[in-house]
Scaffold this motif. Structure first.
Motif, PDB file in Angstrom:
ATOM      1  N   GLY A 161      13.514   3.458  12.564  1.00 40.48           N
ATOM      2  CA  GLY A 161      13.292   2.056  12.939  1.00 40.48           C
ATOM      3  C   GLY A 161      11.876   1.722  13.343  1.00 40.48           C
ATOM      4  N   LEU A 162      10.908   2.645  13.106  1.00 39.77           N
ATOM      5  CA  LEU A 162       9.519   2.345  13.460  1.00 39.77           C
ATOM      6  C   LEU A 162       8.850   1.698  12.248  1.00 39.77           C
ATOM      7  CD1 LEU A 162       8.559   5.709  15.231  1.00 39.77           C
ATOM      8  CD2 LEU A 162       9.569   3.644  16.231  1.00 39.77           C
ATOM      9  N   ASP A 163       8.491   0.459  12.361  1.00 36.36           N
ATOM     10  CA  ASP A 163       7.886  -0.262  11.236  1.00 36.36           C
ATOM     11  C   ASP A 163       6.597   0.415  10.791  1.00 36.36           C
ATOM     12  OD1 ASP A 163       9.900  -2.082  11.378  1.00 36.36           O
ATOM     13  OD2 ASP A 163       8.702  -3.687  12.287  1.00 36.36           O
ATOM     14  N   ASP A 164       6.525   0.773   9.517  1.00 35.62           N
ATOM     15  CA  ASP A 164       5.295   1.314   8.910  1.00 35.62           C
ATOM     16  C   ASP A 164       4.795   2.593   9.578  1.00 35.62           C
ATOM     17  OD1 ASP A 164       5.177  -0.917   7.170  1.00 35.62           O
ATOM     18  OD2 ASP A 164       4.251  -2.102   8.770  1.00 35.62           O
ATOM     19  N   PHE A 165       5.682   3.394  10.143  1.00 34.51           N
ATOM     20  CA  PHE A 165       5.246   4.623  10.832  1.00 34.51           C
ATOM     21  C   PHE A 165       4.486   5.544   9.884  1.00 34.51           C
ATOM     22  CE2 PHE A 165       5.941   9.148  11.562  1.00 34.51           C
ATOM     23  CZ  PHE A 165       5.320   9.288  12.793  1.00 34.51           C
ATOM     24  N   ARG A 166       3.345   6.060  10.364  1.00 34.53           N
ATOM     25  CA  ARG A 166       2.623   7.086   9.614  1.00 34.53           C
ATOM     26  C   ARG A 166       2.539   8.388  10.406  1.00 34.53           C
ATOM     27  NH1 ARG A 166      -1.331   7.578   5.413  1.00 34.53           N
ATOM     28  NH2 ARG A 166      -0.339   5.668   4.661  1.00 34.53           N
ATOM     29  N   GLU A 167       2.081   8.320  11.694  1.00 36.18           N
ATOM     30  CA  GLU A 167       1.812   9.547  12.465  1.00 36.18           C
ATOM     31  C   GLU A 167       1.436   9.156  13.895  1.00 36.18           C
ATOM     32  OE1 GLU A 167      -1.329  10.975   9.986  1.00 36.18           O
ATOM     33  OE2 GLU A 167      -2.776   9.512  10.742  1.00 36.18           O
ATOM     34  N   TYR A 182       2.427   4.582  17.971  1.00 39.82           N
ATOM     35  CA  TYR A 182       2.235   5.401  16.773  1.00 39.82           C
ATOM     36  C   TYR A 182       1.168   4.779  15.886  1.00 39.82           C
ATOM     37  CZ  TYR A 182       5.358   1.866  14.766  1.00 39.82           C
ATOM     38  OH  TYR A 182       5.929   0.673  14.378  1.00 39.82           O
ATOM     39  N   SER A 183       0.653   5.590  14.966  1.00 39.01           N
ATOM     40  CA  SER A 183      -0.396   5.117  14.058  1.00 39.01           C
ATOM     41  C   SER A 183       0.218   4.622  12.754  1.00 39.01           C
ATOM     42  CB  SER A 183      -1.385   6.232  13.739  1.00 39.01           C
ATOM     43  OG  SER A 183      -1.946   6.747  14.918  1.00 39.01           O
ATOM     44  N   ILE A 184      -0.387   3.552  12.236  1.00 41.32           N
ATOM     45  CA  ILE A 184       0.024   2.934  10.973  1.00 41.32           C
ATOM     46  C   ILE A 184      -1.143   3.016   9.996  1.00 41.32           C
ATOM     47  CG2 ILE A 184       0.685   0.741   9.883  1.00 41.32           C
ATOM     48  CD1 ILE A 184       1.913  -0.094  12.585  1.00 41.32           C
ATOM     49  N   ASP A 185      -0.833   3.255   8.717  1.00 37.26           N
ATOM     50  CA  ASP A 185      -1.827   3.354   7.631  1.00 37.26           C
ATOM     51  C   ASP A 185      -2.503   4.730   7.669  1.00 37.26           C
ATOM     52  OD1 ASP A 185      -3.443   2.744   5.459  1.00 37.26           O
ATOM     53  OD2 ASP A 185      -3.938   0.757   6.167  1.00 37.26           O
ATOM     54  N   ASP A 186      -3.619   4.856   6.954  1.00 38.63           N
ATOM     55  CA  ASP A 186      -4.307   6.141   6.835  1.00 38.63           C
ATOM     56  C   ASP A 186      -5.505   6.145   7.775  1.00 38.63           C
ATOM     57  OD1 ASP A 186      -4.583   8.491   4.495  1.00 38.63           O
ATOM     58  OD2 ASP A 186      -6.434   8.004   5.573  1.00 38.63           O
ATOM     59  N   THR A 187      -5.755   7.288   8.419  1.00 39.03           N
ATOM     60  CA  THR A 187      -6.885   7.346   9.356  1.00 39.03           C
ATOM     61  C   THR A 187      -8.214   7.081   8.659  1.00 39.03           C
ATOM     62  OG1 THR A 187      -7.821   8.616  11.184  1.00 39.03           O
ATOM     63  CG2 THR A 187      -7.299   9.843   9.173  1.00 39.03           C
ATOM     64  N   TYR A 192      -6.391   1.301   9.938  1.00 40.99           N
ATOM     65  CA  TYR A 192      -5.623   2.229  10.794  1.00 40.99           C
ATOM     66  C   TYR A 192      -5.408   1.507  12.122  1.00 40.99           C
ATOM     67  CZ  TYR A 192      -4.403   7.071  12.240  1.00 40.99           C
ATOM     68  OH  TYR A 192      -3.776   8.228  12.625  1.00 40.99           O
ATOM     69  N   ARG A 193      -4.169   1.492  12.605  1.00 40.54           N
ATOM     70  CA  ARG A 193      -3.865   0.667  13.777  1.00 40.54           C
ATOM     71  C   ARG A 193      -2.698   1.273  14.543  1.00 40.54           C
ATOM     72  NH1 ARG A 193      -2.251  -1.483   8.975  1.00 40.54           N
ATOM     73  NH2 ARG A 193      -0.190  -2.447   8.807  1.00 40.54           N
ATOM     74  N   VAL A 194      -2.385   0.678  15.676  1.00 40.66           N
ATOM     75  CA  VAL A 194      -1.362   1.253  16.560  1.00 40.66           C
ATOM     76  C   VAL A 194      -0.142   0.348  16.613  1.00 40.66           C
ATOM     77  CG1 VAL A 194      -0.842   1.983  18.918  1.00 40.66           C
ATOM     78  CG2 VAL A 194      -3.106   2.448  17.941  1.00 40.66           C
ATOM     79  N   GLY A 195       0.991   0.926  16.242  1.00 41.04           N
ATOM     80  CA  GLY A 195       2.273   0.233  16.344  1.00 41.04           C
ATOM     81  C   GLY A 195       2.969   0.610  17.644  1.00 41.04           C
ATOM     82  N   TYR A 196       3.962  -0.190  18.003  1.00 41.91           N
ATOM     83  CA  TYR A 196       4.586  -0.065  19.324  1.00 41.91           C
ATOM     84  C   TYR A 196       6.078  -0.333  19.197  1.00 41.91           C
ATOM     85  CZ  TYR A 196       5.555  -1.739  24.148  1.00 41.91           C
ATOM     86  OH  TYR A 196       6.068  -1.957  25.394  1.00 41.91           O
ATOM     87  N   ALA A 197       6.871   0.439  19.951  1.00 44.49           N
ATOM     88  CA  ALA A 197       8.322   0.266  19.939  1.00 44.49           C
ATOM     89  C   ALA A 197       8.870   0.680  21.303  1.00 44.49           C
ATOM     90  CB  ALA A 197       8.941   1.123  18.834  1.00 44.49           C
ATOM     91  N   THR A 198      10.038   0.196  21.648  1.00 44.22           N
ATOM     92  CA  THR A 198      10.638   0.544  22.944  1.00 44.22           C
ATOM     93  C   THR A 198      12.087   0.962  22.763  1.00 44.22           C
ATOM     94  OG1 THR A 198      11.299  -1.744  23.323  1.00 44.22           O
ATOM     95  CG2 THR A 198       9.182  -1.065  24.256  1.00 44.22           C
ATOM     96  N   PRO A 205      17.753   4.791  19.648  1.00 39.95           N
ATOM     97  CA  PRO A 205      16.928   4.078  18.672  1.00 39.95           C
ATOM     98  C   PRO A 205      15.872   3.195  19.343  1.00 39.95           C
ATOM     99  CG  PRO A 205      19.081   3.043  18.870  1.00 39.95           C
ATOM    100  CD  PRO A 205      19.145   4.302  19.677  1.00 39.95           C
ATOM    101  N   PHE A 206      14.728   3.078  18.656  1.00 47.04           N
ATOM    102  CA  PHE A 206      13.625   2.267  19.160  1.00 47.04           C
ATOM    103  C   PHE A 206      13.609   0.903  18.467  1.00 47.04           C
ATOM    104  CE2 PHE A 206      12.304   6.348  20.688  1.00 47.04           C
ATOM    105  CZ  PHE A 206      11.564   6.072  21.822  1.00 47.04           C
ATOM    106  N   THR A 207      13.181  -0.078  19.213  1.00 45.82           N
ATOM    107  CA  THR A 207      13.005  -1.426  18.664  1.00 45.82           C
ATOM    108  C   THR A 207      11.520  -1.658  18.430  1.00 45.82           C
ATOM    109  OG1 THR A 207      14.872  -2.201  19.967  1.00 45.82           O
ATOM    110  CG2 THR A 207      13.365  -3.895  19.127  1.00 45.82           C
ATOM    111  N   SER A 208      11.140  -1.958  17.201  1.00 44.16           N
ATOM    112  CA  SER A 208       9.725  -2.185  16.900  1.00 44.16           C
ATOM    113  C   SER A 208       9.231  -3.448  17.587  1.00 44.16           C
ATOM    114  CB  SER A 208       9.518  -2.292  15.390  1.00 44.16           C
ATOM    115  OG  SER A 208       9.335  -1.004  14.856  1.00 44.16           O
TER     116      SER A 208
END
Ligand code: FUB
Length: 287
Positions: A161-167, A182-187, A192-198, A205-208
């Motif tokens: 459930g992590l939108d666009d999770f990369r690493e 978490y990081s989104i896209d390629d470094t 490259y950006r930071v996604g967030y979920a709780t 399960p996490f909610t993006s």
């Protein structure tokens, strides 16, 4: 930080702040060294040197020293790191080492065979249970044994459930809520950006909750990712450490480490972070 250092893991141990980083500036992210830096004020940082050098200090890997993390238990320090797209662990009696490698791989692959087994992050819950998060392409968590270096593979769970999770997973708990970054896209990408979920559980399960840190081309800030969060002990003041393309002239393999303020809103969620250039202290936004 001065120079080319990426993948920062920020922590506080015994009244001192530490940043654990990789060394950048090599084609294919083929660096071999991990460094540690210390500070008493989060502004002035002292280079405490290389704490692990693949090949020399690690028998099972020569190259690709990627994102590390650190945890403390009972006065011992556990340094989890990536090497050749696998995860290892080294231990020490001090946050600055000397670290001794376990001599073997801790995690060789993602349980479903996808992506790469990289980017460890240890989160220790209020009940003392430590969890190891990791993954690229797919996100994983497993509870660690009391010794911090063992785990039951059958207990690994995939985080969905992590939108666009990369690493670049990183987890903290605040007011009963598990906050996962978490990081989104390629470094190597400017995006490259930071996604967030709780979640209300370390397993999800996490909610993006969208993107909380991204480039700001108007300031020349690009490729903002691979973060870790720090709570100043005894306060509700938070900071985010992350890397960006070095300024000036950096790119996806010439990255630098920086810190900005992180704030939670009245709704309990992390607010979007305002990336700033060195020396510029962001104004505090009233809640
Ligand atoms: O620095 C090497 C790799 O790039 C890290 O392991 C990833 O998180 C990305 O930052």
């Amino acid at each position: 930080l001065p120079g080319l250092h990426a993948d920062p893991n920020i922590v506080a141990f015994g009244g001192t702040y530490y940043l654990y980083t990789t060394t950048d500036g090599f084609d294919g992210w083929s660096g071999t060294k991990f460094s540690v830096w210390s500070s008493n004020n989060l502004v002035d940082w002292t280079d405490r040197g290389v704490i692990l050098d693949l090949g020399k200090d690690v028998s099972w890997a020569e190259s690709r020293a990627w994102a590390p993390t650190i945890a403390e238990r009972d006065g011992k320090y556990f340094f989890y790191y990536c090497a050749e797209a696998k995860i290892g662990v080294a231990t020490a009696d001090s946050p600055t080492g000397p670290f001794t490698d376990s001599g073997k791989v801790l995690i060789a692959a993602n349980p479903d065979g996808s992506g790469q087994a990289i980017d460890p992050a240890v989160f220790t819950d209020d009940d003392g249970q430590a969890y190891l998060y990791w993954g690229n392409g797919s996100a994983w968590v497993v509870p660690l044994g009391e010794d911090m270096v063992s785990y039951e593979a059958s207990k690994a769970r995939q985080i969905k459930g992590l939108d666009d999770f990369r690493e670049g997973l990183f987890v903290v708990r605040r007011k009963g809520v598990y906050h996962l970054m978490y990081s989104i896209d390629d470094t190597g990408s400017t995006n490259y950006r930071v996604g967030y979920a709780t979640s209300d559980s370390p397993y999800g399960p996490f909610t993006s909750r969208g993107v909380v840190l991204k480039k700001d081309p108007s300031q020349g800030i690009l490729g903002t990712g691979h973060n870790s969060l720090l709570r100043v002990p005894g306060t509700d003041d938070w900071y985010i450490a992350y890397h960006r393309f070095a300024i000036p002239g950096g790119d996806g393999t010439h990255r630098e480490t920086t810190i900005d303020r992180a704030e939670f809103g009245r709704d309990g969620l992390l607010r979007p972070v305002t990336p700033t250039l060195s020396g510029v202290r962001p104004r505090r936004i009233p809640r």
